[in-house]
Design a protein around this motif. Structure first.
Motif, PDB file in Angstrom:
ATOM      1  N   THR A 235       0.816  -1.211   0.000  1.00 18.95           N
ATOM      2  CA  THR A 235       0.000   0.000   0.000  1.00 18.95           C
ATOM      3  C   THR A 235       0.851   1.263   0.000  1.00 18.95           C
ATOM      4  O   THR A 235       0.421   2.307  -0.500  1.00 18.95           O
ATOM      5  N   LEU A 236       2.060   1.187   0.546  1.00 19.91           N
ATOM      6  CA  LEU A 236       2.940   2.355   0.548  1.00 19.91           C
ATOM      7  C   LEU A 236       3.578   2.603  -0.819  1.00 19.91           C
ATOM      8  O   LEU A 236       3.771   3.754  -1.219  1.00 19.91           O
ATOM      9  N   THR A 237       3.923   1.538  -1.524  1.00 14.88           N
ATOM     10  CA  THR A 237       4.692   1.707  -2.764  1.00 14.88           C
ATOM     11  C   THR A 237       3.840   1.817  -4.019  1.00 14.88           C
ATOM     12  O   THR A 237       4.171   2.602  -4.924  1.00 14.88           O
ATOM     13  N   ALA A 238       2.742   1.060  -4.105  1.00 17.53           N
ATOM     14  CA  ALA A 238       1.983   1.009  -5.360  1.00 17.53           C
ATOM     15  C   ALA A 238       1.393   2.371  -5.769  1.00 17.53           C
ATOM     16  O   ALA A 238       1.508   2.763  -6.938  1.00 17.53           O
ATOM     17  N   PRO A 239       0.740   3.131  -4.868  1.00 16.17           N
ATOM     18  CA  PRO A 239       0.211   4.429  -5.301  1.00 16.17           C
ATOM     19  C   PRO A 239       1.300   5.401  -5.748  1.00 16.17           C
ATOM     20  O   PRO A 239       1.097   6.186  -6.683  1.00 16.17           O
ATOM     21  N   LEU A 240       2.441   5.365  -5.093  1.00 14.81           N
ATOM     22  CA  LEU A 240       3.542   6.251  -5.483  1.00 14.81           C
ATOM     23  C   LEU A 240       4.054   5.875  -6.875  1.00 14.81           C
ATOM     24  O   LEU A 240       4.342   6.748  -7.698  1.00 14.81           O
ATOM     25  N   MET A 241       4.155   4.568  -7.148  1.00 11.17           N
ATOM     26  CA  MET A 241       4.573   4.144  -8.477  1.00 11.17           C
ATOM     27  C   MET A 241       3.548   4.546  -9.533  1.00 11.17           C
ATOM     28  O   MET A 241       3.904   4.996 -10.627  1.00 11.17           O
ATOM     29  N   ARG A 246       5.584   6.187 -15.935  1.00 13.46           N
ATOM     30  CA  ARG A 246       4.895   6.514 -17.185  1.00 13.46           C
ATOM     31  C   ARG A 246       4.183   5.278 -17.756  1.00 13.46           C
ATOM     32  O   ARG A 246       3.057   5.379 -18.225  1.00 13.46           O
ATOM     33  N   ALA A 247       4.836   4.131 -17.722  1.00  8.82           N
ATOM     34  CA  ALA A 247       4.239   2.902 -18.259  1.00  8.82           C
ATOM     35  C   ALA A 247       3.357   2.260 -17.186  1.00  8.82           C
ATOM     36  O   ALA A 247       3.679   1.198 -16.637  1.00  8.82           O
ATOM     37  N   ARG A 248       2.214   2.888 -16.897  1.00 10.40           N
ATOM     38  CA  ARG A 248       1.387   2.440 -15.775  1.00 10.40           C
ATOM     39  C   ARG A 248       0.740   1.087 -16.051  1.00 10.40           C
ATOM     40  O   ARG A 248       0.530   0.288 -15.131  1.00 10.40           O
ATOM     41  N   VAL A 353      -4.957  -9.410 -16.194  1.00  7.00           N
ATOM     42  CA  VAL A 353      -5.600  -8.960 -17.435  1.00  7.00           C
ATOM     43  C   VAL A 353      -6.351  -7.645 -17.213  1.00  7.00           C
ATOM     44  O   VAL A 353      -6.160  -6.665 -17.942  1.00  7.00           O
ATOM     45  N   THR A 354      -7.219  -7.611 -16.196  1.00  9.26           N
ATOM     46  CA  THR A 354      -8.016  -6.398 -15.968  1.00  9.26           C
ATOM     47  C   THR A 354      -7.151  -5.239 -15.494  1.00  9.26           C
ATOM     48  O   THR A 354      -7.407  -4.081 -15.843  1.00  9.26           O
ATOM     49  N   GLY A 355      -6.111  -5.535 -14.719  1.00  7.04           N
ATOM     50  CA  GLY A 355      -5.226  -4.472 -14.259  1.00  7.04           C
ATOM     51  C   GLY A 355      -4.462  -3.833 -15.400  1.00  7.04           C
ATOM     52  O   GLY A 355      -4.235  -2.613 -15.406  1.00  7.04           O
ATOM     53  N   THR A 356      -4.051  -4.646 -16.371  1.00  8.33           N
ATOM     54  CA  THR A 356      -3.334  -4.102 -17.520  1.00  8.33           C
ATOM     55  C   THR A 356      -4.209  -3.111 -18.282  1.00  8.33           C
ATOM     56  O   THR A 356      -3.745  -2.056 -18.732  1.00  8.33           O
ATOM     57  N   ILE A 357      -5.501  -3.431 -18.420  1.00 10.81           N
ATOM     58  CA  ILE A 357      -6.415  -2.525 -19.128  1.00 10.81           C
ATOM     59  C   ILE A 357      -6.752  -1.309 -18.265  1.00 10.81           C
ATOM     60  O   ILE A 357      -6.748  -0.167 -18.729  1.00 10.81           O
ATOM     61  N   ALA A 358      -7.030  -1.542 -16.968  1.00  9.95           N
ATOM     62  CA  ALA A 358      -7.433  -0.442 -16.081  1.00  9.95           C
ATOM     63  C   ALA A 358      -6.306   0.541 -15.818  1.00  9.95           C
ATOM     64  O   ALA A 358      -6.558   1.682 -15.413  1.00  9.95           O
ATOM     65  N   GLY A 359      -5.048   0.140 -16.041  1.00  8.49           N
ATOM     66  CA  GLY A 359      -3.914   1.017 -15.776  1.00  8.49           C
ATOM     67  C   GLY A 359      -3.735   2.136 -16.778  1.00  8.49           C
ATOM     68  O   GLY A 359      -2.755   2.896 -16.678  1.00  8.49           O
ATOM     69  N   SER A 360      -4.641   2.282 -17.707  1.00 13.13           N
ATOM     70  CA  SER A 360      -4.555   3.343 -18.713  1.00 13.13           C
ATOM     71  C   SER A 360      -4.511   4.727 -18.047  1.00 13.13           C
ATOM     72  O   SER A 360      -5.070   4.926 -16.970  1.00 13.13           O
ATOM     73  N   ARG A 361      -3.872   5.658 -18.731  1.00 15.39           N
ATOM     74  CA  ARG A 361      -3.828   7.042 -18.242  1.00 15.39           C
ATOM     75  C   ARG A 361      -4.981   7.887 -18.773  1.00 15.39           C
ATOM     76  O   ARG A 361      -5.081   9.077 -18.454  1.00 15.39           O
TER      77      ARG A 361
END
Length: 365
Positions: A235-241, A246-248, A353-361
């Protein structure tokens, strides 16, 4: 927000023995709050429009305190009913946490999501670690009731803090409703996979490890605590990343793959359970925080955060509520944990799979 759930899971074997609960009923006990999160999310959205964000949160905290103190002292149906009401009350914080971050810290969303989700994971870890010693000293009923103190303290602090006014929505083209936005549905599916994996493993890890890895109950409890504690790192690292990389999409896929590693490890090499519990702990914290982060960062306004948060949690927790019951039912039907872990492994694939799609900017809608 998580102490009423993880504290209950920590003493689930004692509860089953004392109240005569079978595996499926015990899974229902842990999944009830998650189902109530789904039911309560639209109710919270209505309450916020009538009473405001802060009154809704304070009311939820007070209800958590009262029912956490009461629910352990009756028969099984009282524990079940009390847990359901606690789940409805927890929904106020679930839905409104992203709203408060976006409203109060618009220029520091990544760090504040990291801090706030870490507090959730930390509370869950504290409850998982301390409930068993408390139960040995006071009995499991008093150990569960003791966590009401935290909810009272949170309500008092929240009531005394000043709050800024909600900023106006941006002028321009109206934002699409969440329920008609495909990108929000993908985010809801991601949230559902994360929720199902977290609650499915939280409910059954203390019972699973003795049979799969040959541990005693004390070691299983310690490994479960490690699973909860390691979530703080996620929880500490993921939001900061998410706010800096750029490649979310690549980042969300890599984070999601930690679930694959953890569940696959428990299935294929259970003797290394300490490693897999730590990896799963990071996975649950990171994917939960990413879900919250994507809701706040991809929404156009505070008002849209409210709608997207309520919608994704309604759909997501509807999916997640089925996991503990399904895991318990598969174990009861087969007599082993292989099929149950296979279900969790399939959900791990879906979160990648869903995270790869949802990670769009791209903004939602």
């Amino acid at each position: 927000m998580r102490t009423p759930i993880t504290s209950l899971a920590a003493v689930l074997p004692e509860i089953r023995a004392d109240l005569g609960l079978g595996p499926t009923a015990a899974g229902l006990l842990t999944s009830l709050p998650v189902a109530c999160y789904a039911v309560g999310a639209p109710i919270v959205a209505v309450a916020v429009r009538r009473f405001g964000v802060d009154r809704t949160i304070i009311t939820g905290l007070l209800v958590i305190a009262v029912l956490t103190a009461i629910r352990p002292w009756g028969p099984a149906w009282v524990l079940l009913a009390g847990t359901a009401i606690v789940g409805l009350a927890i929904t106020s914080g679930n839905v409104l946490l992203p709203v408060v971050v976006r409203r109060d810290f618009p220029k520091r969303q990544g760090p504040m999501i990291a801090i706030s989700t870490s507090s959730l994971t930390g509370g869950a870890a504290i409850a998982a670690a301390l409930t068993v010693p408390l139960a040995l000293w006071l009995g499991w009923r008093a150990a569960l009731a003791a966590w009401a103190v935290l909810a009272v303290a949170a309500a008092v602090v929240w009531a005394r803090l000043p709050r800024p006014a909600e900023p106006p929505a941006p002028v321009g083209q109206p934002v699409r409703r969440p329920w008609s936005t495909p990108a929000v549905w993908v985010l809801a599916a991601y949230f559902g996979m994360q929720s199902g994996l977290f609650y499915g493993l939280t409910a059954w890890l203390p019972s699973l490890l003795p049979e799969v890895a040959g541990t005693d109950l004390t070691t299983a409890g310690a490994a479960t605590s490690a699973y909860q504690l390691t979530g703080i790192l996620g929880t500490l690292t993921a939001p900061l990343m998410a706010s800096r990389v750029r490649a979310r999409r690549t980042m969300t896929a890599v984070v999601g793959s930690t679930w694959l590693i953890a569940i696959g490890g428990l299935l294929l090499m259970p003797g290394a359970f300490w490693v897999w519990c730590v990896v799963a702990g990071y996975a649950q914290g990171a994917t939960f925080a990413l879900g919250m982060t994507l809701v706040t960062m991809r929404s156009a306004s505070v008002a849209q955060v409210r709608g997207v948060s309520a919608m994704t949690q309604t759909v997501g927790y509807s999916i997640g509520a089925l996991a503990p019951v399904a895991v318990g039912a598969l174990y009861a039907a087969t007599g082993t944990w292989t099929a149950a872990l296979g279900l969790l492994l399939g959900m791990s694939v879906m979160i990648v799979v869903t995270g790869t799609i949802a990670g769009s900017r791209k903004p939602l809608g």
